[in-house]
Motif scaffolding. Structure first.
Motif, short mmCIF file in Angstrom:
data_model
loop_
_atom_site.label_atom_id
_atom_site.label_comp_id
_atom_site.label_asym_id
_atom_site.label_seq_id
_atom_site.Cartn_x
_atom_site.Cartn_y
_atom_site.Cartn_z
N TRP A 366 0.83 -1.21 0.00
CA TRP A 366 0.00 0.00 0.00
C TRP A 366 0.86 1.26 0.00
O TRP A 366 0.62 2.20 -0.76
CB TRP A 366 -0.92 -0.03 1.21
CG TRP A 366 -1.72 1.21 1.43
CD1 TRP A 366 -2.77 1.67 0.71
CD2 TRP A 366 -1.51 2.17 2.48
NE1 TRP A 366 -3.24 2.85 1.22
CE2 TRP A 366 -2.49 3.18 2.32
CE3 TRP A 366 -0.61 2.28 3.54
CZ2 TRP A 366 -2.58 4.28 3.18
CZ3 TRP A 366 -0.70 3.36 4.40
CH2 TRP A 366 -1.67 4.35 4.21
N VAL A 367 1.90 1.27 0.83
CA VAL A 367 2.82 2.41 0.89
C VAL A 367 3.54 2.60 -0.44
O VAL A 367 3.63 3.72 -0.97
CB VAL A 367 3.83 2.21 2.04
CG1 VAL A 367 5.05 3.11 1.86
CG2 VAL A 367 3.17 2.48 3.38
N LEU A 368 4.04 1.51 -1.00
CA LEU A 368 4.81 1.61 -2.25
C LEU A 368 3.92 1.99 -3.43
O LEU A 368 4.34 2.75 -4.32
CB LEU A 368 5.52 0.29 -2.53
CG LEU A 368 6.56 -0.16 -1.49
CD1 LEU A 368 7.29 -1.40 -1.97
CD2 LEU A 368 7.55 0.95 -1.16
N ASP A 369 2.70 1.50 -3.46
CA ASP A 369 1.76 1.90 -4.51
C ASP A 369 1.53 3.40 -4.47
O ASP A 369 1.51 4.08 -5.51
CB ASP A 369 0.43 1.17 -4.35
CG ASP A 369 0.45 -0.25 -4.92
OD1 ASP A 369 1.42 -0.59 -5.65
OD2 ASP A 369 -0.50 -1.00 -4.66
N ASN A 370 1.35 3.94 -3.29
CA ASN A 370 1.14 5.37 -3.15
C ASN A 370 2.37 6.17 -3.57
O ASN A 370 2.25 7.20 -4.25
CB ASN A 370 0.75 5.72 -1.70
CG ASN A 370 -0.72 5.54 -1.44
OD1 ASN A 370 -1.53 6.44 -1.74
ND2 ASN A 370 -1.09 4.41 -0.88
N LEU A 371 3.55 5.70 -3.19
CA LEU A 371 4.78 6.39 -3.61
C LEU A 371 4.92 6.38 -5.13
O LEU A 371 5.30 7.39 -5.74
CB LEU A 371 6.00 5.72 -2.97
CG LEU A 371 6.18 5.93 -1.46
CD1 LEU A 371 7.42 5.18 -0.98
CD2 LEU A 371 6.29 7.41 -1.11
N ALA A 372 4.62 5.26 -5.74
CA ALA A 372 4.73 5.16 -7.20
C ALA A 372 3.77 6.11 -7.89
O ALA A 372 4.03 6.56 -9.02
CB ALA A 372 4.47 3.72 -7.63
N GLU A 373 2.68 6.44 -7.22
CA GLU A 373 1.69 7.36 -7.79
C GLU A 373 1.87 8.79 -7.29
O GLU A 373 1.01 9.65 -7.50
CB GLU A 373 0.28 6.86 -7.46
CG GLU A 373 -0.03 5.51 -8.13
CD GLU A 373 -1.30 4.87 -7.60
OE1 GLU A 373 -2.02 5.54 -6.83
OE2 GLU A 373 -1.57 3.71 -7.96
N GLY A 374 3.00 9.04 -6.62
CA GLY A 374 3.34 10.40 -6.22
C GLY A 374 2.78 10.85 -4.89
O GLY A 374 2.83 12.05 -4.57
N ARG A 375 2.27 9.94 -4.08
CA ARG A 375 1.70 10.30 -2.79
C ARG A 375 2.53 9.68 -1.66
O ARG A 375 2.87 8.50 -1.71
CB ARG A 375 0.26 9.80 -2.66
CG ARG A 375 -0.73 10.46 -3.61
CD ARG A 375 -2.16 9.98 -3.32
NE ARG A 375 -2.29 8.54 -3.48
CZ ARG A 375 -2.58 7.93 -4.65
NH1 ARG A 375 -2.75 8.68 -5.75
NH2 ARG A 375 -2.69 6.62 -4.72
N VAL A 376 2.84 10.51 -0.68
CA VAL A 376 3.55 10.03 0.51
C VAL A 376 2.53 9.81 1.62
O VAL A 376 1.84 10.76 2.03
CB VAL A 376 4.62 11.02 0.97
CG1 VAL A 376 5.28 10.55 2.27
CG2 VAL A 376 5.67 11.20 -0.12
N VAL A 377 2.39 8.59 2.07
CA VAL A 377 1.48 8.28 3.18
C VAL A 377 2.30 7.80 4.37
O VAL A 377 3.41 7.29 4.22
CB VAL A 377 0.44 7.21 2.78
CG1 VAL A 377 -0.49 7.74 1.71
CG2 VAL A 377 1.13 5.92 2.30
#
Length: 406
Positions: A366-377
């Motif tokens: 989930w974290v890496l998917d968000n990073l790949a899409e430009g979002r830091v969670v």
């Protein structure tokens, strides 16, 4: 510490093999911008993706070296991610895959309780000319507690350098290491004068066992130590009278590791009965009685190094978190390695760090998917003032131990 927002069922119901495959893909896509750190206690499906595997402080320092990495994904618990944020550069963002991954031991030392103890101890010792109280906090503590220690002249310690830090705090030559329990009643506070430290005390938190085991190893008798019960501090004394506070050299916080407290002295006796000649090595977060019965005690890194250097065919019972012990057994098939208390003749008890296990493939993906899409969670960011004083306490530790490798 913030609470973890629920992640979608697409992640939580995903089979592990699919999550693992997708994590590998995302890690390749993010390349040098990403570094994944994993603590020794993590499950294998997380460790397989680690760029660095180690203990908490070692991981934070390694992250600071990897300056190309913009995203530092820390597969550990909250206080570890805080330490990484304290040490890494301003261009780096530290991420904890599951914000609910905390440390019960670290949570036992809250700022309000520490400040109350600080005031109460000073009040009890107000008549002592030149009284000095040195705060020492274990690495397993919040950034706020590390900052308190830095601001009040103390230092952080790890399980591997605790002895050096205590010796510095005492500002005295170390007594002779004890090979056996001193006679009851042998400790006299006036003996402090011989060591020129009669006005000095150490407030050690949050783990009482590491403090006790280390101070005893240095030669200090159990009678020189008192336990501050933060849950009985309403009257100001932490369960101690003013006289008990004044008599003690070491005031130990009544904290403990929920995993290492499960190891009991009878587990050592049972495994020795079942496997004659077995060597027992435990973490110094175990209680005093367990450490005294063991052959060796040491940090997670020392345990790993000791097992690695042991001769083929040797037998070991290891008293630390189950994931690490089972991984050691797989890594060293030429040796017999078992978890202390597991199959030793007594009732088995699964010694797992439950909060560490909250970092699972679903949350990592989930974290890496968000990073790949430009979002830091799930970024863990320590405020500027806390970061400054926490860094002071950490740097003081490095200066004391002459550890210049940054």
């Amino acid at each position: 510490m913030n609470r973890q927002q629920p992640i979608s069922r697409d992640y939580t119901q995903m089979i592990v093999s699919e999550a693992v495959a997708r994590i590998a893909t995302r890690k390749t896509q993010l390349g040098d911008k990403l570094v994944i750190l994993a603590h020794h206690y993590q499950q294998d499906d997380i460790v397989r993706f680690a760029d660095v595997l180690g203990d908490s402080f070692q991981l934070s320092r390694q992250a600071a070296k990897l300056t190309k990495a913009q995203y530092v994904v820390f597969c550990g618990v909250y206080f570890m991610a805080e330490s990484a944020d304290v040490l890494t550069g301003d261009h780096q963002q530290v991420i904890l895959p599951n914000l609910d991954a905390g440390c019960p031991m670290a949570d036992m030392a809250q700022m309000e309780h520490v400040q109350n103890a600080w005031s109460a101890i000073h009040k009890a010792c107000a008549h002592i000319d030149g009284f000095t109280l040195i705060p020492i906090t274990y690495m397993n503590s919040s950034a706020a507690i590390k900052a308190f220690v830095g601001e009040h002249g103390g230092a952080v310690c790890t399980s591997s350098n605790c002895e050096k830090i205590l010796a510095w705090a005492l500002d005295s030559e170390k007594p002779e290491a004890r090979s056996q329990e001193p006679e009851v009643g042998s400790w006299k506070p006036e003996e402090n004068r011989k060591l020129k430290i009669e006005n000095r005390k150490i407030l050690f938190f949050p783990d009482q066992h590491l403090g006790r085991n280390t101070a005893y190893k240095m030669g200090w008798p159990l009678e020189s130590m008192a336990v501050w019960d933060y849950q009985q501090a309403r009257g100001g004394g932490g369960g101690l009278s003013d006289e008990e506070i004044r008599k003690a050299m070491f005031i130990l916080w009544k904290g403990y590791c929920s995993v290492h407290q499960l190891f009991r002295p009878e587990h050592v006796d049972q495994i020795r009965t079942k496997w004659p000649g077995i060597r027992v090595i435990v973490h110094p977060e175990c209680c005093f009685e367990v450490v005294q019965k063991a052959d060796l005690s040491g940090s997670t890194d020392k345990i790993a190094q000791t097992i690695a250097a042991a001769p083929a065919g040797s037998k070991w019972a290891v008293g630390t978190e189950v994931h690490m012990v089972h991984r050691l057994a797989k890594t060293h098939p030429d040796k017999q390695i078992v978890l202390l208390g597991e199959g030793g003749g007594g009732a088995n008890c699964q010694r797992r760090c439950d909060t560490m296990s909250l970092i699972d493939p679903a949350h990592l993906l989930w974290v890496l998917d968000n990073l790949a899409e430009g979002r830091v969670v799930n970024q863990v960011a320590v405020d500027g003032r806390t970061k400054h004083w926490a860094r002071v306490s950490l740097q003081r530790m490095l200066d004391i131990t002459n550890d210049m490798t940054t």
